[in-house]
Write a protein that holds these residues in place. Structure first.
Motif, short mmCIF file in Angstrom:
data_model
loop_
_atom_site.label_atom_id
_atom_site.label_comp_id
_atom_site.label_asym_id
_atom_site.label_seq_id
_atom_site.Cartn_x
_atom_site.Cartn_y
_atom_site.Cartn_z
N SER A 18 0.83 -1.21 0.00
CA SER A 18 0.00 0.00 0.00
C SER A 18 0.86 1.26 0.00
O SER A 18 0.37 2.33 -0.34
CB SER A 18 -0.97 0.00 1.18
OG SER A 18 -0.27 -0.12 2.39
N LEU A 19 2.14 1.14 0.33
CA LEU A 19 3.03 2.30 0.26
C LEU A 19 3.31 2.70 -1.18
O LEU A 19 3.78 3.79 -1.44
CB LEU A 19 4.34 2.04 1.00
CG LEU A 19 4.23 1.99 2.52
CD1 LEU A 19 5.57 1.61 3.14
CD2 LEU A 19 3.75 3.30 3.09
N TYR A 20 3.03 1.82 -2.13
CA TYR A 20 3.19 2.15 -3.54
C TYR A 20 2.02 2.97 -4.07
O TYR A 20 2.11 3.55 -5.13
CB TYR A 20 3.32 0.88 -4.39
CG TYR A 20 4.56 0.08 -4.11
CD1 TYR A 20 5.82 0.66 -4.17
CD2 TYR A 20 4.47 -1.26 -3.79
CE1 TYR A 20 6.96 -0.08 -3.92
CE2 TYR A 20 5.60 -2.01 -3.53
CZ TYR A 20 6.84 -1.42 -3.60
OH TYR A 20 7.96 -2.14 -3.35
N LYS A 21 0.92 2.97 -3.32
CA LYS A 21 -0.28 3.66 -3.78
C LYS A 21 -0.38 5.06 -3.18
O LYS A 21 0.25 5.36 -2.17
CB LYS A 21 -1.53 2.85 -3.37
CG LYS A 21 -1.58 1.48 -3.98
CD LYS A 21 -2.89 0.78 -3.81
CE LYS A 21 -3.39 0.65 -2.41
NZ LYS A 21 -4.57 -0.20 -2.29
N ASN A 22 -1.20 5.86 -3.79
CA ASN A 22 -1.47 7.20 -3.30
C ASN A 22 -2.38 7.12 -2.07
O ASN A 22 -3.19 6.19 -1.95
CB ASN A 22 -2.14 8.03 -4.40
CG ASN A 22 -2.07 9.50 -4.12
OD1 ASN A 22 -1.81 9.93 -3.01
ND2 ASN A 22 -2.33 10.28 -5.14
N SER A 24 -4.95 8.72 -1.35
CA SER A 24 -6.37 8.81 -1.69
C SER A 24 -6.99 7.46 -2.02
O SER A 24 -8.20 7.31 -1.94
CB SER A 24 -6.57 9.78 -2.85
OG SER A 24 -5.91 9.29 -4.00
N SER A 25 -6.19 6.47 -2.37
CA SER A 25 -6.73 5.16 -2.72
C SER A 25 -6.59 4.14 -1.58
O SER A 25 -6.86 2.96 -1.78
CB SER A 25 -6.06 4.63 -3.98
OG SER A 25 -4.68 4.49 -3.77
N GLN A 30 -5.97 0.58 5.87
CA GLN A 30 -4.66 1.02 5.41
C GLN A 30 -4.30 2.37 6.02
O GLN A 30 -3.14 2.61 6.36
CB GLN A 30 -4.62 1.08 3.89
CG GLN A 30 -4.64 -0.29 3.26
CD GLN A 30 -4.77 -0.23 1.74
OE1 GLN A 30 -5.35 0.70 1.19
NE2 GLN A 30 -4.22 -1.24 1.07
N ILE A 31 -5.27 3.25 6.15
CA ILE A 31 -5.02 4.55 6.78
C ILE A 31 -4.62 4.37 8.23
O ILE A 31 -3.67 5.00 8.73
CB ILE A 31 -6.27 5.46 6.65
CG1 ILE A 31 -6.48 5.85 5.18
CG2 ILE A 31 -6.14 6.70 7.51
CD1 ILE A 31 -7.81 6.53 4.91
N GLN A 32 -5.32 3.48 8.93
CA GLN A 32 -5.01 3.22 10.33
C GLN A 32 -3.62 2.61 10.48
O GLN A 32 -2.83 3.01 11.33
CB GLN A 32 -6.07 2.27 10.91
CG GLN A 32 -5.94 2.03 12.39
CD GLN A 32 -7.00 1.05 12.89
OE1 GLN A 32 -7.64 0.35 12.10
NE2 GLN A 32 -7.18 1.02 14.19
N ARG A 33 -3.31 1.63 9.63
CA ARG A 33 -1.98 1.01 9.69
C ARG A 33 -0.89 2.01 9.34
O ARG A 33 0.20 1.98 9.90
CB ARG A 33 -1.93 -0.17 8.74
CG ARG A 33 -2.63 -1.38 9.25
CD ARG A 33 -2.36 -2.59 8.36
NE ARG A 33 -3.11 -3.72 8.84
CZ ARG A 33 -4.10 -4.29 8.16
NH1 ARG A 33 -4.43 -3.85 6.96
NH2 ARG A 33 -4.73 -5.32 8.66
N ALA A 34 -1.17 2.90 8.38
CA ALA A 34 -0.17 3.90 7.99
C ALA A 34 0.13 4.84 9.16
O ALA A 34 1.29 5.20 9.39
CB ALA A 34 -0.66 4.69 6.79
N ALA A 35 -0.90 5.24 9.88
CA ALA A 35 -0.69 6.13 11.02
C ALA A 35 0.20 5.48 12.06
O ALA A 35 1.13 6.11 12.60
CB ALA A 35 -2.03 6.52 11.64
N ILE A 36 -0.03 4.20 12.32
CA ILE A 36 0.80 3.48 13.29
C ILE A 36 2.22 3.33 12.77
O ILE A 36 3.20 3.56 13.48
CB ILE A 36 0.18 2.10 13.61
CG1 ILE A 36 -1.17 2.28 14.30
CG2 ILE A 36 1.10 1.28 14.47
CD1 ILE A 36 -1.99 1.01 14.40
N LEU A 37 2.34 2.93 11.51
CA LEU A 37 3.67 2.73 10.91
C LEU A 37 4.48 4.02 10.90
O LEU A 37 5.66 4.02 11.26
CB LEU A 37 3.52 2.19 9.49
CG LEU A 37 4.82 1.90 8.75
CD1 LEU A 37 5.49 0.66 9.31
CD2 LEU A 37 4.57 1.74 7.27
#
Length: 145
Positions: A18-22, A24-25, A30-37
């Motif tokens: 999902s880090l390859y994607k923008n 917005s998609s 994925q948003i929750q995991r990104a915030a933690i990461l």
């Protein structure tokens, strides 16, 4: 266990693609995991933002002069970030900026020429070199012309 129920290994494995994607998609998970990461690894957030900024330069810019200024700003951000892998990309862009800027004229790349060169190399390696250049060129024109 992290706040979303993942282990650290699971978090890293699930965020990889999902880090390859923008942004917005991304889905809610994925948003929750990104915030933690990004909280655990701020360098990954820096790298993600730099990659997205470079992608946006090529996606949204249509003028050479604006493209040059945006690439120069991106180059400065890379220098300030201290992320070594981006230094190589940044140097390559700065060394070849004149030809890279041609992309903004008509959105064309050299992908077709690169593909054809790869086909020629594969054809040449199939026969373990070329002894008769004239015959080699004749075969190339018959096959690919």
């Amino acid at each position: 266990m992290l706040s979303n129920g993942d282990t650290l290994t699971q978090l890293l494995a699930r965020r990889r693609y999902s880090l390859y994607k923008n942004k917005s998609s991304w889905s809610e998970n994925q948003i929750q995991r990104a915030a933690i990461l990004f909280e655990l690894y701020p360098d990954i957030e820096k790298a993600y933002n730099l990659a997205q900024e470079l992608r946006n330069v090529f996606k949204k810019t249509t003028d050479k002069i604006i493209g040059l200024s945006k690439l120069a700003k991106w180059h400065e951000k890379v220098n300030q970030s201290g992320l070594k892998p981006f230094n190589t990309i940044s140097r390559s862009i700065m060394n070849h900026y004149q030809t890279i800027l041609n992309y903004f004229d008509n959105r064309s790349t050299t992908a077709s020429a690169e593909s054809f060169n790869a086909k020629i190399k594969a054809f040449r390696s199939q026969f373990r070199g070329v002894r008769n250049v004239a015959f080699f060129l004749f075969r190339l024109t018959n096959i690919y012309a």
